[in-house]
Design a protein around this motif. Sequence first.
Motif, short mmCIF file in Angstrom:
data_model
loop_
_atom_site.label_atom_id
_atom_site.label_comp_id
_atom_site.label_asym_id
_atom_site.label_seq_id
_atom_site.Cartn_x
_atom_site.Cartn_y
_atom_site.Cartn_z
N LEU A 175 0.84 -1.20 0.00
CA LEU A 175 0.00 0.00 0.00
C LEU A 175 0.87 1.25 0.00
CD1 LEU A 175 -2.76 -0.95 2.59
CD2 LEU A 175 -2.90 -0.96 0.09
N LEU A 176 0.41 2.27 -0.68
CA LEU A 176 1.09 3.56 -0.66
C LEU A 176 0.44 4.39 0.43
CD1 LEU A 176 1.30 4.14 -4.51
CD2 LEU A 176 3.14 3.44 -2.97
N SER A 177 1.12 4.50 1.56
CA SER A 177 0.57 5.15 2.74
C SER A 177 1.66 5.96 3.43
CB SER A 177 0.03 4.08 3.69
OG SER A 177 -0.43 4.65 4.88
N VAL A 178 1.30 7.15 3.90
CA VAL A 178 2.24 8.02 4.61
C VAL A 178 1.61 8.40 5.93
CG1 VAL A 178 3.46 10.23 4.53
CG2 VAL A 178 3.11 8.94 2.43
N ILE A 181 1.81 11.02 9.06
CA ILE A 181 2.41 12.30 9.46
C ILE A 181 3.07 12.23 10.82
CG2 ILE A 181 0.82 13.65 8.04
CD1 ILE A 181 -0.62 14.45 10.67
N ASN A 182 2.73 11.23 11.62
CA ASN A 182 3.34 11.10 12.95
C ASN A 182 4.69 10.38 12.91
OD1 ASN A 182 1.13 12.31 14.33
ND2 ASN A 182 -0.01 10.43 14.00
N GLU A 183 5.08 9.92 11.75
CA GLU A 183 6.32 9.15 11.63
C GLU A 183 7.45 9.91 10.93
OE1 GLU A 183 5.16 5.51 9.74
OE2 GLU A 183 4.12 4.80 11.53
N GLN A 184 7.23 11.20 10.65
CA GLN A 184 8.28 11.97 10.02
C GLN A 184 8.15 13.45 10.38
OE1 GLN A 184 7.87 11.02 5.90
NE2 GLN A 184 6.02 12.19 5.62
N GLU A 185 9.24 14.14 10.22
CA GLU A 185 9.31 15.55 10.59
C GLU A 185 8.79 16.42 9.45
OE1 GLU A 185 12.75 18.78 11.89
OE2 GLU A 185 13.29 16.70 11.53
N ALA A 186 7.98 17.42 9.80
CA ALA A 186 7.48 18.38 8.81
C ALA A 186 8.62 19.29 8.36
CB ALA A 186 6.35 19.21 9.41
N VAL A 187 8.41 19.98 7.25
CA VAL A 187 9.39 20.90 6.70
C VAL A 187 8.90 22.32 6.96
CG1 VAL A 187 10.54 21.69 4.58
CG2 VAL A 187 10.03 19.25 4.92
N GLN A 188 9.76 23.15 7.55
CA GLN A 188 9.39 24.52 7.87
C GLN A 188 9.72 25.45 6.71
OE1 GLN A 188 11.21 26.21 11.39
NE2 GLN A 188 9.62 27.76 11.54
N HIS A 189 8.75 26.30 6.36
CA HIS A 189 8.99 27.31 5.32
C HIS A 189 10.05 28.27 5.85
CE1 HIS A 189 8.31 30.75 2.69
NE2 HIS A 189 7.74 29.89 1.85
N PRO A 190 11.10 28.56 5.07
CA PRO A 190 12.23 29.33 5.59
C PRO A 190 11.92 30.78 5.97
CG PRO A 190 12.50 28.87 3.25
CD PRO A 190 11.30 28.12 3.71
N THR A 191 10.91 31.39 5.39
CA THR A 191 10.62 32.78 5.74
C THR A 191 9.27 32.97 6.41
OG1 THR A 191 9.79 33.20 3.49
CG2 THR A 191 12.09 33.75 3.93
N ASP A 192 8.27 32.17 6.04
CA ASP A 192 6.93 32.36 6.59
C ASP A 192 6.68 31.58 7.87
OD1 ASP A 192 6.28 34.17 4.60
OD2 ASP A 192 5.43 32.64 3.29
N GLY A 242 20.46 20.00 5.70
CA GLY A 242 21.22 18.77 5.89
C GLY A 242 20.39 17.63 6.44
N ARG A 243 19.13 17.59 6.07
CA ARG A 243 18.25 16.53 6.56
C ARG A 243 17.59 15.81 5.40
NH1 ARG A 243 12.28 18.62 8.09
NH2 ARG A 243 11.87 16.62 7.12
N ASP A 244 17.07 14.63 5.69
CA ASP A 244 16.35 13.88 4.67
C ASP A 244 15.01 14.54 4.39
OD1 ASP A 244 18.34 11.95 4.50
OD2 ASP A 244 17.40 10.67 6.02
N ALA A 245 14.59 14.47 3.15
CA ALA A 245 13.27 14.96 2.78
C ALA A 245 12.22 13.99 3.32
CB ALA A 245 13.14 15.07 1.27
N PRO A 246 11.03 14.48 3.66
CA PRO A 246 9.99 13.57 4.12
C PRO A 246 9.54 12.66 2.97
CG PRO A 246 9.10 15.77 3.80
CD PRO A 246 10.58 15.87 3.60
N ARG A 247 9.00 11.54 3.35
CA ARG A 247 8.48 10.59 2.37
C ARG A 247 7.08 11.03 1.95
NH1 ARG A 247 7.76 4.14 3.53
NH2 ARG A 247 8.08 3.49 1.40
#
Length: 168
Positions: free
Chosen positions: A13-16, A18-29, A151-156
């Motif tokens: 199954l293609l399933s993600v 959100i509790n298993e990975q870190e979100a990405v913060q917008h650099p300015t907003d 320097g971090r992995d992108a979320p899946r």
Amino acid sequence: MSLPEVINHQDHLLSVNINEQEAVQHPTDGYFIQPLFLDSENGTWVLYAKFPPGTLLPRHFHTGTVHFFTTKGSWNYVEYPEDKQTAGSYLYEPGGSIHQFSVPKDAKEAAEGFMVVTGANINFDDDDNFIDVSDAGTIEQAVLTVCQMMGRDAPRYIRPGASAAFSF
């Protein structure tokens, strides 16, 4: 009648989650996104987002539709201050709509939600000058760039195509 022939066989199954990975913060907003599904070919993007108190996004024009389900906190569009979206609210935005997303500075918690967007957001500044375009492709590129800079992995997330798959 028998079952139809399998056209796209899935080994898993293609399933993600959100509790298993870190979100990405917008650099300015300062808001956080977790891409779940990015399809630049068909112009569909699915995100889970967290907007801290005081978030004010640029005014934008939608070329397609938006489905937004608020899971925590509250927010509103500047143009509709009385129509606050709170946890449990589902909002449909038609293509061709224009508005500006806002989380009040005095909000007690961040606004969070799940969105399914088709097409693009055409973003404008306070003087109605064009800023940029946000769509599945630009969001994917921004996520990858920010993660590389940090320097971090992108979320899946899921990337569809002839053989739908995860981003890595």
